[in-house]
Design an enzyme around this catalytic site. Structure first.
Site, short mmCIF file in Angstrom:
data_model
loop_
_atom_site.label_atom_id
_atom_site.label_comp_id
_atom_site.label_asym_id
_atom_site.label_seq_id
_atom_site.Cartn_x
_atom_site.Cartn_y
_atom_site.Cartn_z
N GLU A 9 0.80 -1.23 0.00
CA GLU A 9 0.00 0.00 0.00
C GLU A 9 0.83 1.28 0.00
O GLU A 9 0.47 2.26 -0.63
CB GLU A 9 -0.92 0.05 1.24
CG GLU A 9 -1.94 -1.05 1.30
CD GLU A 9 -1.49 -2.18 2.18
OE1 GLU A 9 -2.35 -2.84 2.77
OE2 GLU A 9 -0.27 -2.41 2.30
N ASP A 82 -2.05 -5.33 3.42
CA ASP A 82 -2.23 -5.65 4.84
C ASP A 82 -3.08 -6.91 5.07
O ASP A 82 -3.96 -7.23 4.26
CB ASP A 82 -2.88 -4.47 5.55
CG ASP A 82 -1.92 -3.31 5.75
OD1 ASP A 82 -0.70 -3.53 5.60
OD2 ASP A 82 -2.38 -2.19 6.04
N ASP A 84 -5.76 -7.89 6.50
CA ASP A 84 -7.12 -7.75 6.99
C ASP A 84 -8.05 -7.56 5.79
O ASP A 84 -7.64 -7.66 4.64
CB ASP A 84 -7.25 -6.58 7.98
CG ASP A 84 -6.82 -5.25 7.39
OD1 ASP A 84 -6.59 -5.18 6.16
OD2 ASP A 84 -6.72 -4.26 8.13
N GLU A 86 -9.53 -4.91 4.57
CA GLU A 86 -9.18 -3.77 3.72
C GLU A 86 -8.03 -4.14 2.80
O GLU A 86 -8.05 -3.85 1.60
CB GLU A 86 -8.80 -2.56 4.58
CG GLU A 86 -9.94 -1.98 5.39
CD GLU A 86 -10.99 -1.30 4.53
OE1 GLU A 86 -10.62 -0.57 3.60
OE2 GLU A 86 -12.18 -1.52 4.78
N TYR A 307 1.41 -6.01 13.02
CA TYR A 307 0.28 -5.29 12.43
C TYR A 307 -0.64 -4.74 13.51
O TYR A 307 -0.96 -5.44 14.48
CB TYR A 307 -0.50 -6.21 11.49
CG TYR A 307 -1.51 -5.47 10.66
CD1 TYR A 307 -1.12 -4.41 9.84
CD2 TYR A 307 -2.86 -5.81 10.70
CE1 TYR A 307 -2.05 -3.73 9.08
CE2 TYR A 307 -3.79 -5.12 9.94
CZ TYR A 307 -3.38 -4.09 9.13
OH TYR A 307 -4.30 -3.41 8.38
N ARG A 309 -3.83 -3.42 13.46
CA ARG A 309 -5.30 -3.51 13.45
C ARG A 309 -5.69 -4.94 13.75
O ARG A 309 -5.67 -5.80 12.87
CB ARG A 309 -5.87 -3.04 12.11
CG ARG A 309 -5.64 -1.55 11.86
CD ARG A 309 -6.34 -1.05 10.61
NE ARG A 309 -6.09 0.36 10.43
CZ ARG A 309 -5.10 0.88 9.72
NH1 ARG A 309 -4.26 0.06 9.10
NH2 ARG A 309 -4.93 2.17 9.60
N HIS A 354 -4.23 -12.44 13.35
CA HIS A 354 -4.39 -13.27 14.55
C HIS A 354 -3.23 -13.15 15.53
O HIS A 354 -2.76 -14.13 16.07
CB HIS A 354 -4.58 -14.73 14.15
CG HIS A 354 -5.79 -14.96 13.30
ND1 HIS A 354 -7.07 -14.72 13.76
CD2 HIS A 354 -5.92 -15.38 12.03
CE1 HIS A 354 -7.94 -15.01 12.80
NE2 HIS A 354 -7.27 -15.39 11.75
#
Length: 764
Positions: A9, A82, A84, A86, A307, A309, A354
């Site tokens: 990103e 990432d 997740d 998103e 990470y 989030r 996780h």
């Protein structure tokens, strides 16, 4: 050109990853999302299975073009966004665009994920790729579609029924409801007086306090003593019965254990950063993103944290082993518990990342890399590092003592104290509380006492108390409550708070949220007419269903269909049946003093006010907090006329209080402040002909300017002091107060950079 193209990103992330890959890999950044819904009505089409119309994000178009060009020359694509929903959606959008541009023909495409940007993690991800998970993509699409459908249908309704520029969101609206309901609870709260009786005693020359718990054989409750007369009477009776001494009737010693807090999730990191560092949720996430993507600590960029989030409190096995070895070497083997501490995630559906937020290596000590980090990065990294290390240390051992003392027949006092016997994890990190009062017993040490001891009663104090309403939400407590209700997810907390403030639905007062008048009316409208959609349980259930889509347990199209039809019908019904006046006005049982018609609470440009329902025939108004008598007399200013149009001047109320304005407004906009400028006694350094005056700007901000304004326009924001600058000899200095540097004397003359700290007495 490299045979393998890796897409991430951000350029910072790309730079960090590049150093871990060989010459056959090229790394490029998409600069976030590459596509989004068409920003107008019809972007989500419920009539055609909720087809979503995506368009290229204009500001990122050049980066997409560069990726397409590079991919046409490459053999293999690695999508490393990432870990997740998103990130999964960004990878899917990039792949879709490349397929449309025919840049992936006969080429392999891989999805790679890593929870931390380290050499081993990136290498393992490249060696073990997978395919894009459409379950995760569809969960993100469903969330985006729901937010779009709510926003593009409710917001125009708010424009019609309240005012233009307002918005309503699927998740922000329940959060606004929380803040408004808390404020209403505070406003309705009736404080009650109560008294406590405390004995000031001493034993072996060590003073301590003991609280009266039983009086004349009756156990004291909170409201047993409610007046000063009662308290004084009880004090007199106690003093008479005690004869200056108390007798120890029981001593109970216990040892309790306090376990460390779990490692950080997104929510707990935002809460603790707000408590300990004063960071907003946005500031926390922005800084955490920088630490995750990579910082050059002397040997090139390296990702410093995992990470950020996540809902999970799990730690990777290799990370735990490294932490335990570090604790053993730095703090001693006895500080490492025999069994590894395992924490359970409280969230029903912990999201895709996780693992908890932790340092990528505990050997990156905060103090060792401090010089490579800015102030924000260091503070947040230090917080994460300490929390992670402490979570794998032994418990703290606290010795507690509980003593009951008799002060005459039927009168019992209670004293407690404790001492930390073994600090354990507390030597590294201790979690803060939100609105709980500090545990005073933990720091109170009692003198050594045994049953039968006689201690001196030095005095008896009567302490007055008043019950307090529940506290307003801070950022930390609001995030905590949202998480407890299951509203929102790690990536949304900061956005929820930003939106509420940006739309001016809430304001921050002493770091606590207060609803604005507009926020109250929006909430009232939504709770009255869209009750189900601002219901906490409904919103949480919808989040659970989105999680089920991500897990592959539920289809996303039926989820949207079940939401859409009843919601759309309700929007249409409210649009037809609810009047604007029903929403923005509230009739009062009070007659207008000018014309006798009923008064009502109405929404003005900035706030609510009381006005006549006969407007525009009758122009009577007053502010919400102004009493009727003052409002009647405080109207026309006697003996004054407007210097611009000669019309009568009127005392009026504005956003920043009372002011004098022309009665011909809006045709004439002349205004003047009621507050007279205060003379500072400091000569103007520009013209040397007048003093500097303290004034208030139209927006309510204090500033200091020359009394000869507008002939002399010299002005400063900070309070002037009649001291010459030792560096540039400018005739004045100013007092500047900041969180970072405290109170300083600074030279206001540019480009001089003189500053020196001031102590409190000097500042006063």
């Amino acid at each position: 050109m490299s045979k393998n193209l890796v897409i991430v990103e951000s350029p910072a992330k790309a730079k960090t990853i590049k150093k871990y890959l060989g010459a056959n890999f090229s790394v490029m950044a998409s600069y976030g999302h590459v596509r989004d819904l068409l920003p107008k009505e019809g972007a989500v089409d419920p009539a055609h299975k909720f087809k979503m119309h995506y368009v290229l994000i204009e500001k990122n178009a050049k980066y997409v073009t560069a990726i397409v060009t590079a991919m046409k020359k490459a053999d293999t694509l690695y999508l490393a966004t990432d870990p997740d929903r998103e990130g999964e959606a960004i990878s899917w959008h990039i792949k879709t665009i490349l397929e449309e541009k025919k840049a992936l023909k006969n080429k392999e495409t891989h999805r790679v994920v890593f929870n931390e940007i380290t050499h081993s993690a990136v290498k393992a991800a490249i060696e073990h790729p997978r395919q894009i998970s459409m379950d995760l993509v569809n969960a993100q699409q469903a969330r985006r579609a729901l937010d779009y459908l709510v926003g593009f249908n409710l917001s125009p309704l708010l424009w019609k029924k309240i005012r233009r520029g307002l918005s309503a969101g699927r998740v922000q609206s329940p959060a606004l409801r929380m803040i408004v309901e808390r404020e209403e609870e505070i406003e309705k709260f009736v404080s009650q007086e109560y008294w406590s009786i405390v004995a000031e005693a001493s034993a072996k020359k060590l003073p301590f306090n003991a609280k009266l718990t039983t009086y004349q054989n009756k156990k004291l409750e909170q409201f047993t003593i409610t007046t000063s007369e009662q308290a004084d009477d009880v004090k007199a009776q106690l003093a008479k019965a005690a004869h200056g001494q108390l007798k120890v009737i029981s001593v109970e010693k216990k040892q309790r254990k306090r376990n460390p807090a779990a490692p950080f999730t997104t929510s707990t990191l935002q809460q603790e950063a707000a408590r300990k560092l004063g960071f907003t949720a946005q500031r926390t996430m922005r800084t955490a993103q920088q630490l995750y993507e990579g910082i050059d600590i002397g040997s090139g960029a390296v990702g410093l944290i995992s990470y950020m989030r996540t809902d999970s409190v799990h730690l990777a096995d290799e990370a735990v082993e490294e932490i335990r070895r570090f604790i053993s070497s730095r703090y001693g083997k006895d500080q490492v518990p025999e069994e590894i501490r395992v924490y359970k995630t409280k969230a029903k559906n912990a999201q895709e990342a996780h693992e908890a937020i932790r340092p990528t290596s505990v050997l990156h000590l905060p103090e060792n890399i401090k010089d490579h980090l800015n102030a924000e990065q260091y503070k947040l990294y230090d917080l994460i590092w300490k929390r992670t290390v402490s979570c794998q240390m032994i418990h703290a051992t606290i010795d507690t003592v509980s003593v009951d003392l008799s002060g005459g027949e039927g009168n019992i006092y209670h004293a407690t104290g404790s001492v930390i016997k073994d600090p354990g994890f507390i030597q590294v990190y201790k979690e803060d509380d939100d609105d709980k009062k500090a545990d005073q017993d933990e720091d109170r040490i009692l003198p050594p006492l045994t049953e039968g001891d006689i201690v001196d009663l030095n005095d008896i104090k009567c302490n007055q108390h008043f019950t307090e309403p529940p506290p307003r939400y801070s950022e930390a407590t609001l995030i905590k409550t949202l998480e407890e209700y299951g509203i929102g997810r790690p990536s949304t907390y900061a956005a929820i708070i930003y939106t509420l403030q940006h739309r001016e639905y809430v304001s921050l007062d002493n770091k606590r949220f207060r609803p604005t008048d507009v926020g109250r009316i929006v909430n009232k409208f939504l709770t009255q007419h869209f009750t189900q959609y601002v219901d906490y349980d409904f919103t949480a259930k919808l989040e659970d269903e989105l999680d089920s889509v991500a897990c592959g347990e539920q289809e996303w199209i039926p989820l949207l269909a079940g939401f859409w039809k009843p919601f759309k019908n309700l929007v249409e019904d409210v649009a037809e049946t609810v009047k604007r006046s029903d929403v923005t006005q509230e009739t009062l049982e009070e007659a207008c003093p000018k014309c006798g018609k009923p008064l009502s609470i109405r929404l003005g440009r900035h706030s609510r006010f009381i006005g006549c329902t006969a407007y525009p025939e009758c122009d009577y108004t007053r502010s919400m907090d102004e009493d009727k008598e003052n409002a009647i007399t405080a109207d026309i200013v006697d003996g004054r006329s407007c210097p611009q149009c000669s019309g009568p001047l009127q005392l009026r109320n504005g956003r920043y209080g009372k002011f004098i304005g022309c009665s011909s407004y809006p045709n004439c906009k002349y205004i003047e402040s009621l507050q007279k400028p205060v003379d500072t006694g400091v000569d103007c350094p520009e013209c040397n002909q007048a003093k500097m005056l303290k004034r208030k700007s139209r927006m309510g901000k204090i500033f200091f300017s020359c009394a000869r304004y507008p002939d002399c326009k010299y002005a400063v924001w900070n309070e002037p002091v009649a001291q010459t600058c030792p560096t540039c000899s400018w005739p004045i200095l100013t007092i500047k107060i900041t969180k970072k540097h405290g109170t300083e004397l600074v030279c206001p003359h540019k480009p001089c950079t003189f500053s020196k700290p001031m102590d409190i007495k000097e500042a006063e």
